[in-house]
Design a protein around this motif. Structure first.
Motif, PDB file in Angstrom:
ATOM      1  N   THR A 198       0.846  -1.187   0.000  1.00 49.35           N
ATOM      2  CA  THR A 198       0.000   0.000   0.000  1.00 49.35           C
ATOM      3  C   THR A 198       0.882   1.239   0.000  1.00 49.35           C
ATOM      4  OG1 THR A 198      -1.754  -1.127   1.225  1.00 49.35           O
ATOM      5  CG2 THR A 198      -1.798   1.278   1.207  1.00 49.35           C
ATOM      6  N   GLY A 199       0.817   2.022  -1.066  1.00 49.73           N
ATOM      7  CA  GLY A 199       1.559   3.264  -1.153  1.00 49.73           C
ATOM      8  C   GLY A 199       2.906   3.108  -1.825  1.00 49.73           C
ATOM      9  N   ALA A 200       3.301   4.166  -2.538  1.00 53.60           N
ATOM     10  CA  ALA A 200       4.565   4.142  -3.278  1.00 53.60           C
ATOM     11  C   ALA A 200       5.767   4.027  -2.347  1.00 53.60           C
ATOM     12  CB  ALA A 200       4.681   5.406  -4.138  1.00 53.60           C
ATOM     13  N   ALA A 201       5.715   4.691  -1.210  1.00 58.69           N
ATOM     14  CA  ALA A 201       6.836   4.644  -0.271  1.00 58.69           C
ATOM     15  C   ALA A 201       7.050   3.225   0.247  1.00 58.69           C
ATOM     16  CB  ALA A 201       6.598   5.608   0.884  1.00 58.69           C
ATOM     17  N   GLU A 202       5.943   2.534   0.552  1.00 62.51           N
ATOM     18  CA  GLU A 202       6.045   1.161   1.038  1.00 62.51           C
ATOM     19  C   GLU A 202       6.605   0.237  -0.046  1.00 62.51           C
ATOM     20  OE1 GLU A 202       5.263  -2.026   3.931  1.00 62.51           O
ATOM     21  OE2 GLU A 202       5.896   0.065   3.899  1.00 62.51           O
ATOM     22  N   ALA A 203       6.189   0.442  -1.287  1.00 58.45           N
ATOM     23  CA  ALA A 203       6.729  -0.363  -2.381  1.00 58.45           C
ATOM     24  C   ALA A 203       8.235  -0.182  -2.488  1.00 58.45           C
ATOM     25  CB  ALA A 203       6.046   0.025  -3.692  1.00 58.45           C
ATOM     26  N   GLY A 204       8.685   1.060  -2.405  1.00 60.09           N
ATOM     27  CA  GLY A 204      10.120   1.318  -2.470  1.00 60.09           C
ATOM     28  C   GLY A 204      10.866   0.727  -1.296  1.00 60.09           C
ATOM     29  N   ARG A 205      10.280   0.804  -0.113  1.00 62.32           N
ATOM     30  CA  ARG A 205      10.951   0.279   1.081  1.00 62.32           C
ATOM     31  C   ARG A 205      11.125  -1.238   1.013  1.00 62.32           C
ATOM     32  NH1 ARG A 205      10.023  -2.016   6.018  1.00 62.32           N
ATOM     33  NH2 ARG A 205       7.802  -2.334   5.561  1.00 62.32           N
ATOM     34  N   LEU A 206      10.070  -1.929   0.630  1.00 62.26           N
ATOM     35  CA  LEU A 206      10.152  -3.390   0.564  1.00 62.26           C
ATOM     36  C   LEU A 206      11.119  -3.843  -0.527  1.00 62.26           C
ATOM     37  CD1 LEU A 206       6.396  -4.394   1.031  1.00 62.26           C
ATOM     38  CD2 LEU A 206       8.221  -4.337   2.748  1.00 62.26           C
ATOM     39  N   ALA A 207      11.056  -3.192  -1.673  1.00 57.50           N
ATOM     40  CA  ALA A 207      11.982  -3.559  -2.747  1.00 57.50           C
ATOM     41  C   ALA A 207      13.425  -3.314  -2.330  1.00 57.50           C
ATOM     42  CB  ALA A 207      11.647  -2.763  -4.011  1.00 57.50           C
ATOM     43  N   ALA A 208      13.670  -2.207  -1.636  1.00 59.75           N
ATOM     44  CA  ALA A 208      15.031  -1.902  -1.198  1.00 59.75           C
ATOM     45  C   ALA A 208      15.527  -2.920  -0.179  1.00 59.75           C
ATOM     46  CB  ALA A 208      15.081  -0.498  -0.604  1.00 59.75           C
ATOM     47  N   LEU A 209      14.642  -3.382   0.707  1.00 54.85           N
ATOM     48  CA  LEU A 209      15.043  -4.404   1.684  1.00 54.85           C
ATOM     49  C   LEU A 209      15.557  -5.657   0.983  1.00 54.85           C
ATOM     50  CD1 LEU A 209      12.234  -4.188   4.405  1.00 54.85           C
ATOM     51  CD2 LEU A 209      14.671  -3.652   4.696  1.00 54.85           C
ATOM     52  N   VAL A 210      14.842  -6.087  -0.054  1.00 52.58           N
ATOM     53  CA  VAL A 210      15.258  -7.283  -0.792  1.00 52.58           C
ATOM     54  C   VAL A 210      16.574  -7.030  -1.523  1.00 52.58           C
ATOM     55  CG1 VAL A 210      14.652  -8.892  -2.628  1.00 52.58           C
ATOM     56  CG2 VAL A 210      12.889  -8.083  -1.049  1.00 52.58           C
ATOM     57  N   CYS A 211      16.672  -5.893  -2.184  1.00 52.90           N
ATOM     58  CA  CYS A 211      17.856  -5.609  -3.001  1.00 52.90           C
ATOM     59  C   CYS A 211      19.117  -5.461  -2.154  1.00 52.90           C
ATOM     60  CB  CYS A 211      17.635  -4.339  -3.816  1.00 52.90           C
ATOM     61  SG  CYS A 211      16.349  -4.487  -5.082  1.00 52.90           S
ATOM     62  N   ARG A 212      18.984  -4.970  -0.938  1.00 56.10           N
ATOM     63  CA  ARG A 212      20.154  -4.747  -0.087  1.00 56.10           C
ATOM     64  C   ARG A 212      20.499  -5.954   0.778  1.00 56.10           C
ATOM     65  NH1 ARG A 212      17.994   1.213   1.853  1.00 56.10           N
ATOM     66  NH2 ARG A 212      18.379   2.290  -0.148  1.00 56.10           N
ATOM     67  N   SER A 213      19.698  -7.002   0.691  1.00 55.70           N
ATOM     68  CA  SER A 213      19.935  -8.202   1.491  1.00 55.70           C
ATOM     69  C   SER A 213      20.906  -9.141   0.787  1.00 55.70           C
ATOM     70  CB  SER A 213      18.604  -8.925   1.740  1.00 55.70           C
ATOM     71  OG  SER A 213      18.150  -9.538   0.529  1.00 55.70           O
ATOM     72  N   THR A 214      21.173 -10.264   1.424  1.00 51.75           N
ATOM     73  CA  THR A 214      22.035 -11.291   0.820  1.00 51.75           C
ATOM     74  C   THR A 214      21.225 -12.304   0.005  1.00 51.75           C
ATOM     75  OG1 THR A 214      21.918 -12.612   2.854  1.00 51.75           O
ATOM     76  CG2 THR A 214      23.765 -11.064   2.629  1.00 51.75           C
ATOM     77  N   LEU A 215      19.933 -12.082  -0.129  1.00 50.65           N
ATOM     78  CA  LEU A 215      19.096 -12.967  -0.933  1.00 50.65           C
ATOM     79  C   LEU A 215      19.483 -12.886  -2.405  1.00 50.65           C
ATOM     80  CD1 LEU A 215      15.677 -12.033   0.705  1.00 50.65           C
ATOM     81  CD2 LEU A 215      16.949 -14.170   1.058  1.00 50.65           C
ATOM     82  N   THR A 216      19.216 -13.951  -3.154  1.00 50.97           N
ATOM     83  CA  THR A 216      19.554 -13.983  -4.585  1.00 50.97           C
ATOM     84  C   THR A 216      18.317 -14.316  -5.413  1.00 50.97           C
ATOM     85  OG1 THR A 216      20.239 -16.307  -4.376  1.00 50.97           O
ATOM     86  CG2 THR A 216      21.957 -14.618  -4.170  1.00 50.97           C
ATOM     87  N   PRO A 217      17.381 -13.377  -5.493  1.00 48.37           N
ATOM     88  CA  PRO A 217      16.155 -13.640  -6.255  1.00 48.37           C
ATOM     89  C   PRO A 217      16.406 -13.647  -7.759  1.00 48.37           C
ATOM     90  CG  PRO A 217      16.178 -11.376  -5.493  1.00 48.37           C
ATOM     91  CD  PRO A 217      17.371 -12.044  -4.864  1.00 48.37           C
ATOM     92  N   THR A 218      15.582 -14.379  -8.473  1.00 45.91           N
ATOM     93  CA  THR A 218      15.581 -14.339  -9.932  1.00 45.91           C
ATOM     94  C   THR A 218      14.894 -13.081 -10.430  1.00 45.91           C
ATOM     95  OG1 THR A 218      15.608 -16.745 -10.128  1.00 45.91           O
ATOM     96  CG2 THR A 218      14.744 -15.505 -12.000  1.00 45.91           C
ATOM     97  N   ALA A 219      13.861 -12.634  -9.715  1.00 47.09           N
ATOM     98  CA  ALA A 219      13.107 -11.456 -10.121  1.00 47.09           C
ATOM     99  C   ALA A 219      12.438 -10.838  -8.902  1.00 47.09           C
ATOM    100  CB  ALA A 219      12.061 -11.815 -11.173  1.00 47.09           C
ATOM    101  N   VAL A 220      12.275  -9.528  -8.954  1.00 42.19           N
ATOM    102  CA  VAL A 220      11.506  -8.794  -7.944  1.00 42.19           C
ATOM    103  C   VAL A 220      10.511  -7.933  -8.713  1.00 42.19           C
ATOM    104  CG1 VAL A 220      11.567  -7.181  -6.015  1.00 42.19           C
ATOM    105  CG2 VAL A 220      13.483  -8.766  -6.370  1.00 42.19           C
ATOM    106  N   GLU A 221       9.259  -8.379  -8.776  1.00 40.46           N
ATOM    107  CA  GLU A 221       8.253  -7.751  -9.629  1.00 40.46           C
ATOM    108  C   GLU A 221       7.136  -7.128  -8.807  1.00 40.46           C
ATOM    109  OE1 GLU A 221       8.042  -7.726 -13.389  1.00 40.46           O
ATOM    110  OE2 GLU A 221      10.125  -7.795 -12.725  1.00 40.46           O
ATOM    111  N   LEU A 222       6.672  -5.987  -9.289  1.00 43.39           N
ATOM    112  CA  LEU A 222       5.596  -5.256  -8.627  1.00 43.39           C
ATOM    113  C   LEU A 222       4.448  -5.030  -9.602  1.00 43.39           C
ATOM    114  CD1 LEU A 222       4.543  -3.453  -6.210  1.00 43.39           C
ATOM    115  CD2 LEU A 222       5.695  -1.541  -7.376  1.00 43.39           C
TER     116      LEU A 222
END
Length: 375
Positions: A198-222
Motif C-alpha cells: 500500500t503506497g509508493a513509499a512502502e513499495a520502495g521500502r520493501l523492494a530496497a530491503l530485498v535488493c540490499r539483502s544477501t538474498l539472490t532472487p531471480t526477479a523482484v516484480e511489482l
C-alpha cells in the motif's frame, strides 16, 4: 523467396510490398536489388516499440529464417536464425535441461525481433538482457554485405561486439539473420513470496530491503494500480535454497505468502491505448510510481528499474518525462499514437548516433525515422 501475407502494418504504416526471404543469401539479394526503403520485421509483436517509419516501400519479414542451426549442450551455446520463435527454441532446449534466459511475454516473438527491440522480462535481474546473452550475430548490411560478429564461445574478445550495437536498433543498421546465444541450465525448483503493498513509499521500502539483502532472487516484480499493488519475489534454485530464501524473505519483509507459482500477471505487460516503457534508477521507484497518473496500471521490475505502464490518452507525457529525468529516467511509447512524441528528448550522444547510422546505412534506407530523433 516467398511473398508474405497481406495486411502487414508497421506501427500503423502499410508497406508497398512484403517479402519473406528464406535464407540469409536471399536477404542480401533483396537489399542489393532494392533502391527503396526497407523495414525489417519478425513476427510483428513489437512493431510499435519504435516510431512509425517515414517511408516503407518494402517490409522484409524474417520469419522464413526459422532454422535452429546448431545446439552444443556441453558448451551451453545455441545458434539459431532470426525467424526462430522463442517458444520453439524453448521447447527444443527443454529436452536438454537448458534454457535461453529471456522471458518477454509474447509467445510468437522471434529471436531477431527480440534482439532488434531489446526485449526481456522479469528474469533480467538474475540473467541479464539480450546484450548479456547474445554472444554472436550475423547481419546483412544495407548494401547487401553479410557481416558476422562474435562466435560460438561464451568468452570472445576478437573484433568489435556488433551484437550490442544491433540490440535495440529496430532494423535501422541492418537485418539480423542469425543469432548465437549463451544458455543456462534450467533451475530444478522455484518458489515465490507474494506481499501486498500500500503506497509508493512502502513499495520502495520493501523492494530496497530485498535488493540490499544477501538474498539472490531471480526477479523482484511489482504490480501497481493507482496507490497499491503486489510485490513478488521469485527464487529459482535447488529445492533447499528456494525454501530457505522464501522463508528468509517473509521474515525480512515482515509478512507475505509463500507460493509455488507466480501470479498470472507476473511478466505480463499492461494493455491500454497508451503503453509506456519506463527506465529509471531503482532507488527512485517511489518517485516514479508517484509520478504516474492515478488511473495508470503498471508492472515493474523493481530491482532493475524497468516498468511497463498503461496510461490514459490525456497523460501529460512531457511532465512525466521531466519528473523522472533526474533519476536517469526515460519514458518511451510502446504503441504508435499520432501526435505524441515517441522517444522523448534526444541525449547528448545523438551526434554519435547519427554518425553510426550514416556509417552502416549511408542512404538511410533501413527503418527510416523509426529511431530516436527521427534517424
Amino acid at each position: 523467396m516467398t511473398s508474405a501475407p497481406e495486411g502487414v502494418m508497421v506501427a500503423g504504416v502499410a508497406p508497398v510490398e512484403v517479402v519473406a526471404p528464406a535464407t540469409p543469401g536471399e536477404v542480401a539479394d533483396v537489399l542489393r536489388s532494392t533502391t527503396g526503403t526497407v523495414v525489417p520485421v519478425g513476427a510483428g509483436t513489437k512493431t510499435g516499440w519504435a516510431a512509425p517509419p517515414t517511408s516503407c516501400d518494402l517490409v522484409l519479414r524474417t520469419t522464413g529464417l526459422n532454422r535452429i542451426v546448431e545446439h552444443t549442450p556441453g558448451d551451453l551455446v545455441v545458434v539459431a536464425e532470426a525467424g526462430v520463435r522463442l517458444a520453439d527454441l524453448r521447447e527444443r532446449l527443454a529436452g536438454h535441461g537448458q534454457m535461453l534466459a529471456l522471458d518477454p511475454p509474447e509467445p510468437e516473438a522471434t529471436l531477431g525481433g527480440i534482439v532488434s527491440a531489446n526485449a526481456s522480462g522479469p528474469r533480467r535481474l538474475r540473467y541479464g538482457t539480450v546484450r548479456d546473452l547474445l554472444i554472436g550475430v550475423t547481419v546483412v548490411l544495407a548494401d547487401g554485405t553479410v557481416a558476422r560478429s562474435g562466435g560460438k564461445v561464451v568468452k570472445n574478445v576478437a573484433g568489435y561486439d556488433l551484437g550490442k550495437l544491433y540490440t535495440g536498433a529496430h532494423g535501422g543498421l541492418g537485418v539480423v539473420v542469425s543469432t548465437t546465444w549463451r544458455l543456462h541450465p534450467r533451475p530444478p525448483a522455484a518458489g515465490a513470496v507474494v506481499v501486498p503493498v500500500t503506497g509508493a513509499a512502502e513499495a520502495g521500502r520493501l523492494a530496497a530491503l530485498v535488493c540490499r539483502s544477501t538474498l539472490t532472487p531471480t526477479a523482484v516484480e511489482l504490480r501497481w494500480s493507482g496507490s497499491d499493488g503486489e510485490l513478488v519475489v521469485l527464487f529459482e534454485s535447488i529445492p533447499a535454497s528456494v525454501v530457505g530464501q522464501c522463508r528468509a524473505t517473509v521474515a525480512l519483509l515482515g509478512g507475505g505468502s509463500i507460493v509455488d507459482a507466480v501470479p498470472d500477471w507476473f511478466g505480463v505487460r499492461p494493455v491500454g491505448q497508451i503503453v509506456l516503457r519506463l527506465a529509471f534508477a531503482p532507488f527512485a521507484l517511489p518517485r516514479v510510481l508517484a509520478a504516474l497518473p492515478p488511473t495508470a496500471g503498471a508492472t515493474v521490475s523493481a530491482a532493475t528499474g524497468v516498468a511497463y505502464a498503461a496510461v490514459p490518452r490525456d497523460v501529460d507525457l512531457a511532465a512525466l518525462r521531466a519528473t523522472i529525468a533526474p533519476f536517469d529516467g526515460s519514458a518511451v511509447l510502446l504503441t504508435a499514437v499520432p501526435g505524441i512524441d515517441h522517444w522523448g528528448p534526444v541525449p547528448d550522444s545523438f551526434a554519435l548516433m547519427e554518425r553510426v547510422k550514416d556509417q552502416f546505412d549511408p542512404r538511410r534506407r533501413l527503418s527510416p525515422g523509426r529511431l530516436l530523433g527521427g534517424l
